[in-house]
Write an enzyme that holds these catalytic residues in place. Structure first.
Site, PDB file in Angstrom:
ATOM      1  N   LYS A  45      34.027  44.742  28.324  1.00  0.00           N
ATOM      2  CA  LYS A  45      34.341  44.350  29.713  1.00  0.00           C
ATOM      3  C   LYS A  45      34.779  45.567  30.527  1.00  0.00           C
ATOM      4  CE  LYS A  45      37.434  41.117  28.475  1.00  0.00           C
ATOM      5  NZ  LYS A  45      38.478  40.092  28.709  1.00  0.00           N
ATOM      6  N   LYS A  47      37.416  47.283  29.789  1.00  0.00           N
ATOM      7  CA  LYS A  47      38.885  47.225  29.838  1.00  0.00           C
ATOM      8  C   LYS A  47      39.450  47.957  28.625  1.00  0.00           C
ATOM      9  CE  LYS A  47      42.395  43.608  30.535  1.00  0.00           C
ATOM     10  NZ  LYS A  47      42.600  42.177  30.787  1.00  0.00           N
TER      11      LYS A  47
HETATM   12  N1  CTP Z   1      49.890  35.827  33.092  1.00  0.00           N
HETATM   13  C1  CTP Z   1      50.874  35.105  33.809  1.00  0.00           C
HETATM   14  N2  CTP Z   1      51.735  35.770  34.641  1.00  0.00           N
HETATM   15  C2  CTP Z   1      51.639  37.121  34.784  1.00  0.00           C
HETATM   16  C3  CTP Z   1      50.662  37.860  34.062  1.00  0.00           C
HETATM   17  C4  CTP Z   1      49.792  37.169  33.222  1.00  0.00           C
HETATM   18  O1  CTP Z   1      50.968  33.874  33.703  1.00  0.00           O
HETATM   19  N3  CTP Z   1      52.478  37.729  35.620  1.00  0.00           N
HETATM   20  C5  CTP Z   1      48.971  35.096  32.243  1.00  0.00           C
HETATM   21  C6  CTP Z   1      47.517  35.263  32.681  1.00  0.00           C
HETATM   22  O2  CTP Z   1      47.237  34.376  33.760  1.00  0.00           O
HETATM   23  C7  CTP Z   1      46.765  34.934  31.417  1.00  0.00           C
HETATM   24  C8  CTP Z   1      47.726  35.423  30.307  1.00  0.00           C
HETATM   25  O3  CTP Z   1      49.013  35.623  30.939  1.00  0.00           O
HETATM   26  O4  CTP Z   1      46.575  33.527  31.302  1.00  0.00           O
HETATM   27  C9  CTP Z   1      47.263  36.714  29.679  1.00  0.00           C
HETATM   28  O5  CTP Z   1      47.049  37.598  30.758  1.00  0.00           O
HETATM   29  P1  CTP Z   1      46.621  39.111  30.633  1.00  0.00           P
HETATM   30  O6  CTP Z   1      45.370  39.329  31.405  1.00  0.00           O
HETATM   31  O7  CTP Z   1      46.674  39.561  29.228  1.00  0.00           O
HETATM   32  O8  CTP Z   1      47.878  39.781  31.411  1.00  0.00           O
HETATM   33  P2  CTP Z   1      47.936  40.495  32.809  1.00  0.00           P
HETATM   34  O9  CTP Z   1      49.315  40.994  33.006  1.00  0.00           O
HETATM   35  O10 CTP Z   1      47.379  39.601  33.885  1.00  0.00           O
HETATM   36  O11 CTP Z   1      46.957  41.720  32.543  1.00  0.00           O
HETATM   37  P3  CTP Z   1      45.970  42.493  33.530  1.00  0.00           P
HETATM   38  O12 CTP Z   1      46.821  43.075  34.632  1.00  0.00           O
HETATM   39  O13 CTP Z   1      45.337  43.546  32.648  1.00  0.00           O
HETATM   40  O14 CTP Z   1      44.976  41.469  34.044  1.00  0.00           O
END
Ligand code: CTP
Length: 153
Positions: A45, A47
């Site tokens: 992806k 990432k």
């Molecule tokens: N999530 C959440 N609240 C946040 C960050 C993440 O509820 N502040 C949730 C996302 O919606 C997802 C899960 O945690 O269902 C895993 O998210 P992930 O993508 O691993 O974390 P992110 O912090 O959103 O990472 P990135 O910034 O790389 O997208």
């Protein structure tokens, strides 16, 4: 009857938003299965994660709200997982709202509000800003601390 909830995510640099989400997911049922994305799947992806898969999986596995961790290695494993783990509820944070509605043919689909103000992306940005502080700025900060110590110490 046991109600099983499943979610998918990277969980890199595990933070409070992840913990809040897992707690709320666990409250939706009796058993929470978390599919943690593999490094290869993320690479596909575009990432890159800071923490390797084995460590991310180990951290999530040891969160008290989580009953089982499985690897997420492709986009199209969800239907098979829902059937294999007899999932009642598929749930994700609402940054994914609508994306997985097709699973409602197999189970309930829920999107929970994200925790405001924290994300892995933001942590990575902060880390790179933190690491880019110049030597001069650090020395200047020491001077300020030294002056404060003299004035108030
Ligand atoms: N999530 C959440 N609240 C946040 C960050 C993440 O509820 N502040 C949730 C996302 O919606 C997802 C899960 O945690 O269902 C895993 O998210 P992930 O993508 O691993 O974390 P992110 O912090 O959103 O990472 P990135 O910034 O790389 O997208």
């Amino acid at each position: 009857m046991t109600r099983t909830v499943i979610t998918y995510g990277t969980f890199d640099m595990f933070h409070i938003g992840h913990l809040n989400l897992l707690r709320r997911l666990s409250e939706l049922g009796d058993r929470l299965v978390v599919a943690v994305s593999t490094d290869e799947f993320n690479a596909g992806k575009g990432k890159r994660t800071l923490i390797p898969f084995e460590q991310r999986a180990e951290i999530v596995r040891n969160i008290r709200y989580v009953d089982e961790v499985i690897p997420e290695s492709s986009w199209d494993q969800k239907v098979v997982d829902v059937q294999r783990y007899q999932v009642n509820t598929f749930a994700m944070g609402d940054d994914w709202a609508g994306e997985f509605d097709f699973l409602s043919a197999y189970c309930e689909v829920v999107y929970l509000p994200r925790t405001e103000g924290v994300s892995t992306t933001e942590l990575k940005r902060s880390l790179s800003r933190f690491c880019n502080v110049s030597r001069e700025d650090i020395l200047r900060a020491f001077d300020v601390i030294e002056q404060l110590r003299k004035d108030f110490g």
